[in-house]
Scaffold this motif. Sequence first.
Motif, PDB file in Angstrom:
ATOM      1  N   SER A 124     -12.539 -83.824  19.629  1.00 45.89           N
ATOM      2  CA  SER A 124     -13.069 -84.911  18.793  1.00 45.89           C
ATOM      3  C   SER A 124     -13.203 -86.195  19.592  1.00 45.89           C
ATOM      4  N   ASN A 158      -9.000 -80.098  16.421  1.00 49.29           N
ATOM      5  CA  ASN A 158      -8.615 -81.011  17.500  1.00 49.29           C
ATOM      6  C   ASN A 158      -7.106 -81.134  17.576  1.00 49.29           C
ATOM      7  N   ARG A 159      -6.604 -81.374  18.799  1.00 47.90           N
ATOM      8  CA  ARG A 159      -5.163 -81.556  19.018  1.00 47.90           C
ATOM      9  C   ARG A 159      -4.641 -82.675  18.116  1.00 47.90           C
ATOM     10  N   THR A 160      -5.364 -83.783  18.027  1.00 48.19           N
ATOM     11  CA  THR A 160      -4.950 -84.901  17.182  1.00 48.19           C
ATOM     12  C   THR A 160      -5.790 -84.889  15.902  1.00 48.19           C
ATOM     13  N   GLY A 200     -15.472 -88.400  22.771  1.00 47.49           N
ATOM     14  CA  GLY A 200     -16.815 -88.974  22.818  1.00 47.49           C
ATOM     15  C   GLY A 200     -17.917 -87.934  22.729  1.00 47.49           C
ATOM     16  N   SER A 201     -17.794 -86.854  23.489  1.00 44.78           N
ATOM     17  CA  SER A 201     -18.879 -85.863  23.497  1.00 44.78           C
ATOM     18  C   SER A 201     -18.919 -85.111  22.170  1.00 44.78           C
ATOM     19  N   LEU A 215     -18.766 -77.424  27.372  1.00 45.59           N
ATOM     20  CA  LEU A 215     -19.446 -78.621  27.898  1.00 45.59           C
ATOM     21  C   LEU A 215     -19.124 -78.879  29.366  1.00 45.59           C
ATOM     22  N   GLY A 237     -21.888 -76.426  30.650  1.00 49.00           N
ATOM     23  CA  GLY A 237     -22.352 -77.765  30.279  1.00 49.00           C
ATOM     24  C   GLY A 237     -23.487 -78.318  31.130  1.00 49.00           C
ATOM     25  N   LYS A 266      -8.056 -87.932  14.828  1.00 48.39           N
ATOM     26  CA  LYS A 266      -9.334 -88.146  15.529  1.00 48.39           C
ATOM     27  C   LYS A 266     -10.407 -87.195  14.997  1.00 48.39           C
TER      28      LYS A 266
END
Length: 285
Positions: A133, A156-158, A135-136, A224, A247, A161
């Motif tokens: 989660s 996502n890990r967090t 920028g890309s 990516l 990517g 976010k």
Amino acid sequence: MRINGSTVLVGVIGNPVKHSLSPAILNAAFREAEMNWVYTAFETREEKLADAIEGIRALGIAGLSVTMPHKAKVFPLMDEISDSAQMLGVVNCIVNDGKKLKGYNTDGDGFLDAVAHDSGLNMVGKKVLIIGSGGSARSIIYSLSKAGVGEIAVINRTKKKALDAIELAGPVARYVEEDKISEVAAEADLVVNATPIGMSDAGTTTKFPIEPNLFSEGQLAVDLIYHPLSTPWMEALKNRKVEVYGGLSMLIFQAAKAFKLWTGQEAPVDAMRKAALYEIKKITQ
Ligand SMILES: NC(=O)c1ccc[n+]([C@@H]2O[C@H](COP(=O)([O-])OP(=O)(O)OC[C@H]3O[C@@H](n4cnc5c(N)ncnc54)[C@H](OP(=O)(O)O)[C@@H]3O)[C@@H](O)[C@H]2O)c1
């Protein structure tokens, strides 16, 4: 082309930026298109960013790619902002039309072009699973939501976010709780690794962004990461007969978007890819 008094200058601004592949990719494009343009790298400290942006206006530099750590910081220095850059709060491409500076974000649409080029997948109604989660991931989530996908599932890990990122897409996006991951993975038409897990120098301790054995033949995956050209996750997915791409295409197609914004012409993507591959192989040797 020979550099002379009419040469148009563009470049990339960031810090550090000497490792960037963009000069090789964009200069190959200008050579192929026989345009008298040159692309170089401007390593710029944060406290000099505003001066550097004023310098674009003063010197008539036609445009800049923007990379870390300046992508959000250049935002308030623009005269105009595209819709996607506005939503994401991040600019990765500046166009100087001689009167004003306009900030764009080409990452997400570059990703869509890359998937269309590599796999031919029509996104409409498809189920997409995104891991990450940052920028890309955010730019991809936003562009996917505009492309008419059926569902964007995000891991996502967090968690916080991920919840922020899915807001970019509205009701089509949702956060996937731990106990639902295998079910969602099995149903995904496309799965995207938008984390650095598998990158040559990421220093991450886990080997895979998501377990490869959750996927099977007929599914499509994009990592990516472009250095290495194939990651351990991609190799494991290939063994399971998943159609998988790295990517590199996204890197090329987001640069192609910048080329089009600056020059008004379609970019010679084959020449750009060849130049990028040459540079990556040189780094790997
Ligand atoms: N091909 C291209 O053109 C292109 C363009 C941009 C980026 N990329 C690649 O995409 C990847 C992500 O880039 P980014 O700019 O989005 O980075 P970013 O903004 O730093 O986001 C990184 C994401 O990865 C997650 N992450 C990082 N380390 C992790 C770990 N050890 N375990 C689990 N999750 C982890 C982070 O989770 P938290 O939220 O928990 O921190 C975050 O969601 C990089 O490999 C980058 O090279 C490729």
